[in-house]
Design a protein around this motif. Sequence first.
Motif, PDB file in Angstrom:
ATOM      1  N   THR A 229       1.650   8.605  -7.119  1.00  0.00           N
ATOM      2  CA  THR A 229       2.724   7.741  -7.610  1.00  0.00           C
ATOM      3  C   THR A 229       4.078   8.386  -7.372  1.00  0.00           C
ATOM      4  O   THR A 229       5.036   7.717  -6.989  1.00  0.00           O
ATOM      5  CB  THR A 229       2.556   7.455  -9.114  1.00  0.00           C
ATOM      6  OG1 THR A 229       1.171   7.293  -9.416  1.00  0.00           O
ATOM      7  CG2 THR A 229       3.293   6.184  -9.501  1.00  0.00           C
ATOM      8  N   ARG A 232       5.075   7.889  -3.885  1.00  0.00           N
ATOM      9  CA  ARG A 232       4.927   6.493  -3.435  1.00  0.00           C
ATOM     10  C   ARG A 232       5.969   6.104  -2.394  1.00  0.00           C
ATOM     11  O   ARG A 232       5.662   5.425  -1.415  1.00  0.00           O
ATOM     12  CB  ARG A 232       5.019   5.551  -4.637  1.00  0.00           C
ATOM     13  CG  ARG A 232       4.888   4.089  -4.236  1.00  0.00           C
ATOM     14  CD  ARG A 232       4.898   3.155  -5.428  1.00  0.00           C
ATOM     15  NE  ARG A 232       4.917   1.772  -4.984  1.00  0.00           N
ATOM     16  CZ  ARG A 232       4.949   0.725  -5.800  1.00  0.00           C
ATOM     17  NH1 ARG A 232       4.957   0.908  -7.104  1.00  0.00           N
ATOM     18  NH2 ARG A 232       4.974  -0.507  -5.321  1.00  0.00           N
ATOM     19  N   TRP A 235       5.055   7.504   0.944  1.00  0.00           N
ATOM     20  CA  TRP A 235       3.953   6.733   1.516  1.00  0.00           C
ATOM     21  C   TRP A 235       4.451   5.391   2.035  1.00  0.00           C
ATOM     22  O   TRP A 235       4.035   4.926   3.100  1.00  0.00           O
ATOM     23  CB  TRP A 235       2.876   6.534   0.436  1.00  0.00           C
ATOM     24  CG  TRP A 235       1.886   5.468   0.754  1.00  0.00           C
ATOM     25  CD1 TRP A 235       0.920   5.482   1.720  1.00  0.00           C
ATOM     26  CD2 TRP A 235       1.778   4.191   0.117  1.00  0.00           C
ATOM     27  NE1 TRP A 235       0.220   4.300   1.720  1.00  0.00           N
ATOM     28  CE2 TRP A 235       0.723   3.487   0.741  1.00  0.00           C
ATOM     29  CE3 TRP A 235       2.470   3.575  -0.935  1.00  0.00           C
ATOM     30  CZ2 TRP A 235       0.343   2.209   0.361  1.00  0.00           C
ATOM     31  CZ3 TRP A 235       2.091   2.296  -1.322  1.00  0.00           C
ATOM     32  CH2 TRP A 235       1.037   1.630  -0.671  1.00  0.00           C
ATOM     33  N   ALA A 236       5.394   4.752   1.310  1.00  0.00           N
ATOM     34  CA  ALA A 236       5.869   3.416   1.688  1.00  0.00           C
ATOM     35  C   ALA A 236       6.808   3.442   2.875  1.00  0.00           C
ATOM     36  O   ALA A 236       6.907   2.458   3.614  1.00  0.00           O
ATOM     37  CB  ALA A 236       6.568   2.756   0.496  1.00  0.00           C
ATOM     38  N   HIS A 264      -5.818   6.649  -2.830  1.00  0.00           N
ATOM     39  CA  HIS A 264      -6.695   5.480  -2.917  1.00  0.00           C
ATOM     40  C   HIS A 264      -6.479   4.769  -4.249  1.00  0.00           C
ATOM     41  O   HIS A 264      -6.396   3.528  -4.302  1.00  0.00           O
ATOM     42  CB  HIS A 264      -8.160   5.912  -2.786  1.00  0.00           C
ATOM     43  CG  HIS A 264      -9.131   4.771  -2.778  1.00  0.00           C
ATOM     44  ND1 HIS A 264      -9.682   4.262  -3.934  1.00  0.00           N
ATOM     45  CD2 HIS A 264      -9.633   4.018  -1.750  1.00  0.00           C
ATOM     46  CE1 HIS A 264     -10.499   3.262  -3.634  1.00  0.00           C
ATOM     47  NE2 HIS A 264     -10.484   3.096  -2.328  1.00  0.00           N
ATOM     48  N   GLN A 267      -3.174   2.682  -4.296  1.00  0.00           N
ATOM     49  CA  GLN A 267      -3.208   1.431  -3.551  1.00  0.00           C
ATOM     50  C   GLN A 267      -4.188   0.419  -4.146  1.00  0.00           C
ATOM     51  O   GLN A 267      -3.869  -0.769  -4.260  1.00  0.00           O
ATOM     52  CB  GLN A 267      -3.600   1.711  -2.096  1.00  0.00           C
ATOM     53  CG  GLN A 267      -2.627   2.625  -1.369  1.00  0.00           C
ATOM     54  CD  GLN A 267      -3.143   3.004   0.012  1.00  0.00           C
ATOM     55  OE1 GLN A 267      -3.325   2.164   0.889  1.00  0.00           O
ATOM     56  NE2 GLN A 267      -3.389   4.284   0.228  1.00  0.00           N
ATOM     57  N   ARG A 268      -5.372   0.910  -4.533  1.00  0.00           N
ATOM     58  CA  ARG A 268      -6.453  -0.010  -4.919  1.00  0.00           C
ATOM     59  C   ARG A 268      -6.521  -0.301  -6.417  1.00  0.00           C
ATOM     60  O   ARG A 268      -7.188  -1.274  -6.811  1.00  0.00           O
ATOM     61  CB  ARG A 268      -7.797   0.562  -4.451  1.00  0.00           C
ATOM     62  CG  ARG A 268      -7.900   0.789  -2.957  1.00  0.00           C
ATOM     63  CD  ARG A 268      -7.715  -0.518  -2.196  1.00  0.00           C
ATOM     64  NE  ARG A 268      -7.723  -0.324  -0.764  1.00  0.00           N
ATOM     65  CZ  ARG A 268      -8.830  -0.319  -0.016  1.00  0.00           C
ATOM     66  NH1 ARG A 268     -10.007  -0.513  -0.595  1.00  0.00           N
ATOM     67  NH2 ARG A 268      -8.753  -0.133   1.282  1.00  0.00           N
ATOM     68  N   ILE A 271      -1.241  -0.303  -7.931  1.00  0.00           N
ATOM     69  CA  ILE A 271      -0.458  -1.400  -7.342  1.00  0.00           C
ATOM     70  C   ILE A 271      -1.238  -2.709  -7.387  1.00  0.00           C
ATOM     71  O   ILE A 271      -0.657  -3.787  -7.544  1.00  0.00           O
ATOM     72  CB  ILE A 271      -0.053  -1.040  -5.895  1.00  0.00           C
ATOM     73  CG1 ILE A 271       0.882   0.186  -5.901  1.00  0.00           C
ATOM     74  CG2 ILE A 271       0.631  -2.216  -5.209  1.00  0.00           C
ATOM     75  CD1 ILE A 271       1.287   0.669  -4.529  1.00  0.00           C
TER      76      ILE A 271
END
Length: 341
Positions: A229, A232, A235-236, A264, A267-268, A271
């Motif tokens: 997080t 994030r 990653w974005a 993982h 994302q899964r 979010i």
Amino acid sequence: MEAGASAGRMQGERLLELDCGGGGELMPLVIPASVVNSRRLDLMSQASWAYDLLQLPNASLRYELRDALYLAWMLSQRGSYLTEVDIRELHAWLNEFYALLRAYFSVHLDHIFAALKPHVSEQQLPPPLRTAARMQTENAVLRTTTAMLGAHSRVMSGALSADHAILQIQQQLMAVCALVVKLCDTVESQVLAPSLATVLTAEQGVALESRIFTALLEQPVPKSNVAATLARARWATSDQRALAAWRKQVVKPKHTRSWEHALHWLQRTHIARLAAVNRRIRVFFSADIQLPTVAQIETRDRVARRAALAQLEEFNQSLQKQGEHSDSKKNKLFRKFSMSQ
């Protein structure tokens, strides 16, 4: 568009009204402009690694604040039709957000200021970043977030209706936004990054970031998930190659599995909670409802980041063509190149 008088203002903050669809049946989402508009990364600065270290976690916080406001807004549209499932989903998300705030304050910022402390006095820091003021802001943010988490038990006990709980949470979120964004803006000011770049080399900066993520990833699951997080925004806004290069530098091999699990989960699970609530609200209104700025913000940041990296690479190539130079000559070349952009 900018919110009108009906949306009002909070502590002088410019508010935006975002049309989230719904065929005109829904009230617009009101969100502070500072949450949507994160600062552009200054990758052309010679202290770019320091700006990176400070700005990207802050951008992650802004992503989370935006999602929190959107999640509460979606639930508020159901009014008296809210269910225990809705409140439970919001409680789970806020609990994960609370973990991020604690990690940002007690791990990320603590490591940053510990690195600065031997070289930068309290009086040299902007007043909001001095220890007492910073602790006051952190306590206020955590206390308000804890109050939001308490809404779940109050709804379950019948002490508070679900629709009133959401209205209270929306007000509390706006207060948290104001405090967190003000702190982020001060951290991103033109004081800390140059100070970090003065006392640390870029290699030491990487080591500092590695210590931050080591401290997070060494915690047992699910506490270690907060590492993803905090990263994030990286990653974005990074492609897979850039993200892999960063991970190789910062995440120790023994923590690779923890990092993959955290990413993982981000994302899964984390979010994806927004997507689950969105699906329920779309069925409820039989309309397409979405936050239009999500893809736009992340695409804009990714494009800006790649453009700045390309400029930085061009600058490095220009240095190589001209051979070895003294630091003063490199600085002169850098300023000349930056101005030409």
